[in-house]
Design an enzyme around this catalytic site. Structure first.
Site, PDB file in Angstrom:
ATOM      1  CG  ASP A 154      -1.895   0.939   1.291  1.00  0.00           C
ATOM      2  OD1 ASP A 154      -2.331   1.542   0.415  1.00  0.00           O
ATOM      3  OD2 ASP A 154      -2.539   1.486   2.397  1.00  0.00           O
ATOM      4  CD  GLU A 186      -0.144   5.623  -4.011  1.00  0.00           C
ATOM      5  OE1 GLU A 186      -1.058   4.762  -4.301  1.00  0.00           O
ATOM      6  OE2 GLU A 186       0.312   5.853  -3.191  1.00  0.00           O
ATOM      7  NE  ARG A 216      -2.587   3.763  -1.962  1.00  0.00           N
ATOM      8  CZ  ARG A 216      -2.779   4.607  -1.054  1.00  0.00           C
ATOM      9  NH1 ARG A 216      -3.793   4.615  -0.160  1.00  0.00           N
ATOM     10  NH2 ARG A 216      -1.788   5.546  -0.844  1.00  0.00           N
ATOM     11  CG  ASP A 230      -8.705   4.173   1.123  1.00  0.00           C
ATOM     12  OD1 ASP A 230      -8.412   2.913   0.939  1.00  0.00           O
ATOM     13  OD2 ASP A 230      -7.875   4.902   1.676  1.00  0.00           O
ATOM     14  CG  HIS A 290      -9.953  -3.111   3.594  1.00  0.00           C
ATOM     15  ND1 HIS A 290      -9.561  -3.274   4.935  1.00  0.00           N
ATOM     16  CD2 HIS A 290      -9.446  -1.952   2.878  1.00  0.00           C
ATOM     17  CE1 HIS A 290      -8.715  -2.461   5.138  1.00  0.00           C
ATOM     18  NE2 HIS A 290      -8.460  -1.742   3.944  1.00  0.00           N
TER      19      HIS A 290
END
Length: 634
Positions: free
Chosen positions: A218, A221, A300, A316, A374
């Site tokens: 996660d 980026e 992600r 999310d 989740h």
């Protein structure tokens, strides 16, 4: 898509920041601010061929380990290992399928990678052993940011990282420091092979303490709570280019590291979009070495080629009906991008889910290629056991349905891995000449045969679905539903998701159980949906579910099923040990026009039933899958 159903694709491979502008004309404008420009044109001529040609360039998706296709449960805010464990036990007590339990950042000691909290998560190693004893698996989250403020000699990942020189540097050549969950952090440079080795060593050391089975990567980026670094960033044309695409915060450094940061292969200005891909590559490679099995990684951040190393979740989302709806487009998109192992957070991540929404989301989520519930911190629990008995029953039913279809899903992933096919598929891929399918984003197919029509609105007990021209069968009853290419209203009570089988298909199903390890050993039930001329075809790919390169090393079985002129034949095209313990127990044929007087199995008389909706069922077959067989009727 062109008029007449032909299609082509265009791919610009470039890792720099960019805008893509949609024009009213059938045109796109790419604006990239640097780097290499590689252009590819894929000539199709059909949509599936375009994707096949694209995947041929970027690399075929990995074949997932079998348990990746089970039900995953996660939340941020389990608080302790015992409360995580309690949810697992509650799922077992309710006999609700679950293959994998996850933990978010709660399990870590002060949010530091490769640690677990010795007080709140003291029973974590025991919990993981218990999961394994029940044929279940455990996945941990890892963020790339490595805490840089621990006393020297107390935190091996940082000390060793400095020693091996694996961290991203600032413009002056010093370790760049940003801020994430553990406080001030350094960022591993995954463009350097030395970093991959350091990453593996960290994972292996931690695996000796907690025997995790997969990784959730996660914040990659890479994400930063600061803009750039603790020292800001230099003022130059890399940090402030003549044109900045519409990125978050309007700055290349907003909530990430400086564009001028130095990596082994280039500046971060050129490498930013590759960070998640390179971390996934390092993670998959490490997991292979540690477990000697197919790696399970969910990331992600993604980039073309990601499917070779990881799956993806859609980030999310929120517990809202519109997020339920938009998840379908997200899942279909990532299938087009060669990342078939994809799903959205079931029931939504942020906000409190209503029970009805969670039921409908679990039904849709049962048909995400990757199925994970989740939940965010401080939100009410939303695992199936947290709701009323009615809701629990509906969710359990949806998950058992998914588990019963495991042979179908596993075979689809094989075709994605070997041929670059999509798993979850837009209708236009199968019906490119039907322009009405082009805009459909509320329904989708599994492969070419199973049409999923979920309820996406509150307070309704029906759903409108579009059915392309042809004969469709209600999956549950076998009732035929001919369509001229029209919208049809379907009954959809709260405990049902509509599922239709396309004419001309044969699918293998299994009796489901609470883990895939158990259910994947069950006998097969073959369901054939006959075309008007009585024909149908289907296939099954099978292996041991975890061996790396099983297909490439000939450790698999592949069987095709054909129905024509009142006879089903199975043909074993390739056979290995794995499939020999699987038997075919029952076969159902939808759309048999007249009641047969006799049914023969391998030329021997067999008992059968024939119902008013033209369904022929043959039971107690006991046929070995690794031998050719015939079922005929007259």
């Amino acid at each position: 898509m062109e008029d007449g159903g032909n299609s082509h694709g265009f791919f610009m491979l470039n890792s720099n920041a960019m805008d893509v502008i949609l024009q009213p004309a059938p045109a796109l404008t790419w604006r990239a601010i640097g780097g290499i420009l590689d252009f590819y044109v894929f000539l199709g001529p059909d949509p599936a061929s375009v994707i096949g040609q694209y995947v041929d360039v970027i690399g075929y998706p990995a074949m997932p380990i079998y348990w990746a296709l089970g039900y995953h449960l996660c939340r941020w805010g389990y608080k302790t290992s015992n409360s995580t464990w309690d949810v697992v036990k509650s799922m077992r007590n309710n006999r609700i399928p679950q293959d994998v339990q996850w933990n978010d950042i709660d399990y870590m000691d002060q949010f530091m990678d490769f640690t677990y909290d010795p007080t709140k998560f003291d029973t974590l190693p025991e919990m993981v052993k218990d999961l394994h004893a029940h044929d279940q698996r455990y996945v941990i989250i890892l963020d790339p940011g490595i805490s840089s403020t621990q006393p020297e000699g107390s935190y091996w990942p940082y000390d060793e990282g400095l020693r091996r020189d694996v961290f991203i540097k600032d413009a002056e050549g010093k370790t760049l420091i940003g801020k994430v969950w553990p406080g001030l952090t350094a960022y591993p440079d995954f463009s350097d092979n030395a970093t991959h080795e350091w990453w593996y060593d960290n994972l292996q050391r931690f695996h000796k303490k907690v025997q995790f089975d997969g990784l959730w990567i996660d914040m990659n980026e890479p994400s930063n709570f600061l803009d750039g670094s603790t020292n800001g960033c230099p003022s130059n044309s890399l940090e402030n280019p003549p044109y900045t695409p519409g990125v978050l915060g309007g700055l290349l450094r907003a909530k990430t590291v400086c564009a001028t940061a130095q990596q082994k292969q280039s500046t971060h200005y050129n490498m930013h979009s590759l960070y998640g891909l390179m971390e996934a590559k390092a993670s998959a490679s490490a997991m292979k070495r540690i477990t000697s099995k197919r790696p399970f990684v969910i990331s992600r951040s993604t980039f073309p080629s990601q499917g070779m190393y990881s799956g993806h979740w859609l980030g999310d989302n929120r517990s809202q009906w519109k997020d339920l709806y938009t998840s379908i487009a997200g899942i279909l998109t990532f299938n087009l991008l060669g990342i078939p192992l994809v799903g959205a957070d079931i029931c939504g991540f942020g906000e409190e889910p209503q029970e009805e929404l969670c039921i409908r989301w679990t039904q849709l989520g049962a048909f995400y290629p990757f199925t994970r519930n989740h939940n965010a911190i401080d939100m009410k629990p939303q695992d199936p056991t947290a709701f009323s008995p009615l809701a629990r029953r509906a969710m359990k039913q949806a998950l058992l349905l998914r588990y019963s279809l495991f042979p179908v899903l596993y075979t689809l992933f094989h075709h994605a891995h070997v041929h670059g096919h999509t798993v979850a598929r837009p209708l236009m891929f199968e019906f490119p000449k039907d322009v009405r399918t082009y805009g459909i984003d509320k329904q989708f197919l599994w492969g070419k045969s199973l049409l999923v029509t979920p309820v996406l609105d509150p307070g309704v007990d029906y759903v409108d679905g579009y059915f392309p021209e042809g004969l469709w069968y209600d999956y549950y009853t076998g009732n035929p539903m001919p369509s001229k290419g029209e919208e049809i209203r379907l009954h959809a009570p709260l405990d049902k998701i509509n599922l239709h089988l396309r004419e001309g298909s044969v699918i293998p199903t299994q009796m489901p159980n609470i883990t895939l390890w158990v259910s994947s050993g069950q006998p097969l039930h073959l369901v054939s949906a006959l075309s008007d001329d009585g024909s149908a075809t289907g296939d099954l790919y099978w292996d041991d579910g975890e061996t790396i390169d099983a297909y490439e090393n000939d450790q698999y079985s592949y069987i095709i099923f054909n129905v024509a002129q009142n006879m089903m034949t199975s043909e074993v095209l390739h056979s290995s040990v794995e499939a020999t313990y699987i038997t075919v127990e029952t076969a159902s044929f939808y759309g048999v026009k007249q009641k047969p007087s006799r049914v023969l199995v391998n030329s021997q008389d067999a008992a059968f039933t024939y119902s008013t909706n033209k369904m022929l069922t043959v039971t107690d077959l006991g046929l070995n899958l690794s031998h050719n067989f015939t079922i005929s009727w007259m």
